[in-house]
Design a protein around this motif. Structure first.
Motif, PDB file in Angstrom:
ATOM      1  N   THR A  67      30.618   6.309 -12.692  1.00  0.00           N
ATOM      2  CA  THR A  67      30.097   6.642 -11.373  1.00  0.00           C
ATOM      3  C   THR A  67      29.170   5.528 -10.878  1.00  0.00           C
ATOM      4  OG1 THR A  67      28.206   7.850 -12.292  1.00  0.00           O
ATOM      5  CG2 THR A  67      30.186   9.143 -11.776  1.00  0.00           C
ATOM      6  N   LYS A  69      26.554   4.588  -7.102  1.00  0.00           N
ATOM      7  CA  LYS A  69      26.066   4.948  -5.768  1.00  0.00           C
ATOM      8  C   LYS A  69      26.421   3.824  -4.812  1.00  0.00           C
ATOM      9  CE  LYS A  69      23.427   8.730  -6.011  1.00  0.00           C
ATOM     10  NZ  LYS A  69      23.761   9.931  -5.295  1.00  0.00           N
ATOM     11  N   GLU A 119      32.396  10.367  -2.253  1.00  0.00           N
ATOM     12  CA  GLU A 119      31.852  11.625  -1.732  1.00  0.00           C
ATOM     13  C   GLU A 119      30.478  11.380  -1.132  1.00  0.00           C
ATOM     14  OE1 GLU A 119      33.437  14.578  -1.721  1.00  0.00           O
ATOM     15  OE2 GLU A 119      35.176  13.662  -2.693  1.00  0.00           O
ATOM     16  N   ARG A 120      30.224  11.983   0.003  1.00  0.00           N
ATOM     17  CA  ARG A 120      28.913  11.887   0.664  1.00  0.00           C
ATOM     18  C   ARG A 120      27.839  12.491  -0.227  1.00  0.00           C
ATOM     19  NH1 ARG A 120      27.665  14.673   6.479  1.00  0.00           N
ATOM     20  NH2 ARG A 120      25.485  14.119   6.566  1.00  0.00           N
ATOM     21  N   SER A 121      26.693  11.841  -0.277  1.00  0.00           N
ATOM     22  CA  SER A 121      25.565  12.313  -1.083  1.00  0.00           C
ATOM     23  C   SER A 121      24.338  12.445  -0.186  1.00  0.00           C
ATOM     24  CB  SER A 121      25.287  11.322  -2.218  1.00  0.00           C
ATOM     25  OG  SER A 121      24.146  11.700  -2.936  1.00  0.00           O
ATOM     26  N   GLY A 122      23.945  13.658   0.119  1.00  0.00           N
ATOM     27  CA  GLY A 122      22.759  13.871   0.943  1.00  0.00           C
ATOM     28  C   GLY A 122      23.020  13.693   2.426  1.00  0.00           C
ATOM     29  N   GLU A 142      24.138   7.517   1.622  1.00  0.00           N
ATOM     30  CA  GLU A 142      24.575   7.240   0.256  1.00  0.00           C
ATOM     31  C   GLU A 142      25.857   8.011  -0.029  1.00  0.00           C
ATOM     32  OE1 GLU A 142      20.877   6.010  -2.570  1.00  0.00           O
ATOM     33  OE2 GLU A 142      21.370   8.142  -2.456  1.00  0.00           O
ATOM     34  N   PHE A 143      26.684   7.413  -0.869  1.00  0.00           N
ATOM     35  CA  PHE A 143      27.917   8.034  -1.313  1.00  0.00           C
ATOM     36  C   PHE A 143      27.991   7.959  -2.831  1.00  0.00           C
ATOM     37  CE2 PHE A 143      28.688   6.517   2.956  1.00  0.00           C
ATOM     38  CZ  PHE A 143      29.405   7.549   3.548  1.00  0.00           C
ATOM     39  N   ASP A 144      28.521   9.004  -3.454  1.00  0.00           N
ATOM     40  CA  ASP A 144      28.806   8.987  -4.886  1.00  0.00           C
ATOM     41  C   ASP A 144      30.227   8.475  -5.056  1.00  0.00           C
ATOM     42  OD1 ASP A 144      26.342  10.096  -5.713  1.00  0.00           O
ATOM     43  OD2 ASP A 144      27.068  12.109  -5.237  1.00  0.00           O
TER      44      ASP A 144
END
Length: 192
Positions: A67, A69, A119-122, A142-144
């Motif tokens: 993973t 960011k 995937e969108r993060s926050g 941010e994106f994961d």
């Protein structure tokens, strides 16, 4: 997938949406800040699982889920309102359009081909500031990113590339300079 391949894929995806905007990596050495609008991206927080997955059809192939960011920052002038003589902040709306693009079937299909997930993060962060008496409208998201790294053999060497081959050759040459010999424990004596 190796990190350089991931970086190239992510840059390609971001650049395909912001086609008429300069997209740069945060780590790029810039002597002059790009003119507005521009997008700055950063890959950080890279980690992988401790245990490898060994496909049933291969005895020397090791795969690890990994993973990272991805930070996407949009810098824009906003939209000029001619009749009123001011600019309207469009950074968050533009970033939302980009999120819609990342979630689209087109990008999902491309990610499936590359074996990555974004995937969108926050929430979108509004980071507008005043620069030289003009507003510089900014938004950050941010994106994961999930991907799979692949290694071969018990030493988990990356698949053969020019850099890997060169590094391996240098390592072997360095090791060939050393002569290994047994020493009594704690003697501290060099080989002769």
């Amino acid at each position: 997938m190796e990190i350089p391949e991931l970086r190239d894929a992510l840059l390609d995806i971001v650049s395909s949406f912001f086609a008429e905007t300069e997209v740069i990596w945060a780590e790029q050495q810039q002597t002059v800040k790009p003119s507005l609008p521009f997008v700055m991206i950063k890959l950080s927080g890279i980690s992988s699982a401790r245990s490898a997955i060994i496909p049933s059809d291969s005895s020397d192939l090791y795969c690890k889920p990994a993973t990272a960011k991805l930070e996407v920052q949009l810098f824009t002038q906003g939209r000029i309102i001619q009749d009123e003589g001011y600019t309207e902040n469009t950074a968050s709306a533009d970033m939302m359009d980009f999120i819609w693009y990342v979630d689209s079937q087109s990008v999902t299909d491309k990610c499936s081909e590359l074996d990555i997930s974004i995937e969108r993060s926050g929430d979108i962060l509004e980071t507008t500031q005043l620069v030289d008496n003009q507003f510089e409208y900014r938004a950050m998201q941010e994106f994961d990113v999930s991907f799979t790294t692949i290694r071969r053999g018990r030493a988990c060497i990356a698949p053969e590339t020019g850099k890997t081959r060169q590094l391996r050759r240098k390592t072997v040459q360095s090791l060939q300079k050393w002569r290994l010999c047994p020493l009594p424990r704690g003697s501290g004596l060099p080989c002769t």
